[in-house]
Design an enzyme around this catalytic site. Structure first.
Site, short mmCIF file in Angstrom:
data_model
loop_
_atom_site.label_atom_id
_atom_site.label_comp_id
_atom_site.label_asym_id
_atom_site.label_seq_id
_atom_site.Cartn_x
_atom_site.Cartn_y
_atom_site.Cartn_z
N ARG A 159 77.40 51.33 36.78
CA ARG A 159 78.35 50.48 36.08
C ARG A 159 78.06 49.01 36.41
O ARG A 159 77.52 48.70 37.47
CB ARG A 159 79.78 50.82 36.48
CG ARG A 159 80.19 52.27 36.21
CD ARG A 159 81.57 52.57 36.77
NE ARG A 159 81.99 53.94 36.51
CZ ARG A 159 81.75 54.97 37.32
NH1 ARG A 159 81.10 54.77 38.46
NH2 ARG A 159 82.16 56.18 37.01
N LYS A 195 83.83 54.51 41.71
CA LYS A 195 85.29 54.57 41.64
C LYS A 195 85.83 55.31 42.85
O LYS A 195 85.26 56.29 43.31
CB LYS A 195 85.73 55.25 40.35
CG LYS A 195 85.44 54.43 39.09
CD LYS A 195 85.99 55.09 37.84
CE LYS A 195 85.78 54.23 36.62
NZ LYS A 195 86.31 54.86 35.38
N HIS A 214 79.14 49.18 28.70
CA HIS A 214 78.62 50.50 29.11
C HIS A 214 77.37 50.93 28.31
O HIS A 214 76.87 52.03 28.52
CB HIS A 214 79.71 51.55 28.91
CG HIS A 214 80.44 51.88 30.19
ND1 HIS A 214 80.66 50.96 31.18
CD2 HIS A 214 80.99 53.04 30.63
CE1 HIS A 214 81.33 51.53 32.17
NE2 HIS A 214 81.54 52.78 31.87
N ARG A 219 74.42 52.09 30.33
CA ARG A 219 74.79 53.32 31.05
C ARG A 219 74.70 54.51 30.10
O ARG A 219 74.21 55.58 30.47
CB ARG A 219 76.20 53.15 31.61
CG ARG A 219 76.71 54.31 32.46
CD ARG A 219 77.98 53.84 33.16
NE ARG A 219 78.83 54.90 33.62
CZ ARG A 219 78.71 55.51 34.80
NH1 ARG A 219 77.72 55.17 35.61
NH2 ARG A 219 79.55 56.45 35.18
N HIS A 235 80.22 60.84 37.91
CA HIS A 235 81.37 61.46 37.25
C HIS A 235 81.96 62.53 38.16
O HIS A 235 81.23 63.33 38.74
CB HIS A 235 80.97 62.12 35.93
CG HIS A 235 80.70 61.13 34.83
ND1 HIS A 235 79.97 61.45 33.70
CD2 HIS A 235 81.06 59.83 34.68
CE1 HIS A 235 79.90 60.39 32.92
NE2 HIS A 235 80.56 59.41 33.49
N TYR A 295 77.38 63.71 26.44
CA TYR A 295 76.02 63.28 26.12
C TYR A 295 75.19 64.40 25.53
O TYR A 295 74.25 64.15 24.78
CB TYR A 295 75.35 62.70 27.36
CG TYR A 295 76.01 61.44 27.85
CD1 TYR A 295 75.83 60.24 27.17
CD2 TYR A 295 76.85 61.44 28.95
CE1 TYR A 295 76.47 59.08 27.59
CE2 TYR A 295 77.48 60.29 29.38
CZ TYR A 295 77.29 59.11 28.70
OH TYR A 295 77.93 57.97 29.12
#
Length: 298
Positions: free
Chosen positions: A151, A174, A242, A245, A268, A277
Site C-alpha cells: 500500500r 493494517k 491502489h 497494488r 489480506h 483477482y
C-alpha cells in the site's frame, strides 16, 4: 461518549492497534448507532436485533451507500461482540442481523505495457545518467509499489533498516502486522540508484525514513500519491492509489501464482478478499476466448 464505547475504542487502540483513521471511522459509526438507540428510547444493554435492523433501515433512508452501511454494521458487530466477551452483556444481538449485499466491484488493473509506460514516465532507468535526482527517487517509488504490491501508506512508512538488500522489504500493514515481501530485480536496482545517488543529498538531519522529500523529511503518503497521479497524467492513464497494488496481484495470478501466496504478499487477513483477482483472470480468459475462437461468436 458512553463508557462501553470508550472501553471498546480503547480495546481497539491497545489490543488491535488500529490506525487513528480507522478508530475515527468506528467512533463516528458507533456514535450514530447510539444516537439512534437514544431516539428510540433503548439502552445499549437492551438493544435487540430488530433495533439494529431498524438502524440499518434508517441509514438506507438517509441515502448511505451499501459499503458505508456494511462498515457501520461491522463496527456495531464488533462493539456487541466485545460487550459479550467482556461479560458486560450476556448476548450478542448482531448474530441474527444480515449485512447489506454489496455489488462486486472488480479492481482496475493496467496491462503490462501500460505499467511499463508508467515506469518510463516516472523517471530514468537505473544506470542512465540524469541530472534530475527527484525523478530517480520517483522511479524507485513506482518500481517498488508495482514490485511489492504494498500500500502507498506502507511504502511511505518504510525505514532504511526495513530494506533487506538480499531482495525483501519488511512492511508494517493494517493493525501493525508485519510481513516480508520480496522485491524484484528492477525495483532493487532502482532503489539502489536512489540510495546511492539521491538520498544522501536530501538528508538534512538523522532520519530512519527510506524515502525523503526535498526538505529532508519523510515523504508523506499524500506526496507519493501525487507522484503516481502525475506519472499517470503524463501517459494518459487515470490512476487510483491502489492501481499498482491491483496490477501486482492480477499479474501474479495471471502468471500462475497461488491465490494464498498472493494473499500473504498483499497482507489480506482473509483469502476471500484476494479471490476477487481470480475473477478478473476468468473474465480475461472469457474475453480472449470469445474474440479468438471461431465458434465463440454469436
Amino acid at each position: 461518549m458512553s463508557k462501553p464505547l470508550e472501553s471498546y475504542l480503547r480495546h481497539l487502540t491497545i489490543e488491535r492497534g488500529l490506525s487513528a483513521n480507522t478508530l475515527s471511522a468506528y467512533g463516528k459509526d458507533l456514535s450514530g448507532y447510539l444516537d439512534f438507540l437514544e431516539q428510540e428510547g433503548v439502552d445499549l444493554m437492551d438493544a435487540r436485533s430488530e433495533h439494529i435492523e431498524g438502524y440499518q433501515l434508517a441509514l438506507i433512508d438517509s441515502g448511505l451507500i451499501a459499503s458505508s452501511r456494511a462498515r457501520a454494521l461491522a463496527a456495531i458487530r464488533g462493539l456487541h461482540r466485545f460487550l459479550a466477551l467482556e461479560g458486560i452483556r450476556s448476548d450478542d444481538p448482531t448474530k441474527k442481523v444480515r449485512p447489506p449485499k454489496l455489488p462486486i466491484r472488480l479492481p482496475k488493473a493496467l496491462h503490462l505495457s501500460q505499467v511499463e509506460k508508467l515506469l518510463e514516465a516516472s523517471g530514468p532507468e537505473p544506470g542512465v545518467d540524469s541530472p534530475d535526482l527527484i525523478r530517480i527517487r520517483n522511479r524507485a517509488i513506482v518500481e517498488l509499489l508495482y514490485s511489492s504490491g504494498a500500500r502507498v501508506s506502507e511504502i511511505a512508512a518504510l525505514d532504511l533498516d526495513e530494506v533487506d538488500h538480499s531482495g525483501f522489504i519488511r512492511v508494517r500493514g493494517k493493525g501493525s502486522k508485519e510481513r516480508l515481501v520480496p522485491v524484484g530485480s528492477f525495483a532493487r536496482r532502482a532503489l539502489e540508484e536512489y540510495l546511492v545517488r539521491v538520498r544522501p543529498g536530501l538528508v538534512k538531519a538523522a532520519t530512519p525514513a527510506l524515502f525523503l522529500n526535498q526538505r529532508g523529511g519523510r515523504l508523506s503518503r499524500q506526496s507519493i500519491w501525487e507522484i503516481i497521479r502525475a506519472c499517470g497524467e503524463a501517459v494518459g492513464i487515470e490512476l487510483s492509489p491502489h492501481t499498482l497494488r491491483h496490477c501486482f496481484a492480477t499479474h501474479l495470478i495471471e502468471g500462475g501464482a497461488d491465490v494464498r501466496v498472493v494473499q500473504e504478499l498483499l497482507g489480506h487477513s482473509s483469502v476471500a478478499t484476494t479471490q476477487i483477482y481470480t475473477k478478473i483472470t476468468i473474465d480475461t480468459l472469457r474475453e480472449v476466448y470469445q474474440s479468438a475462437h471461431p465458434r465463440a461468436r454469436r
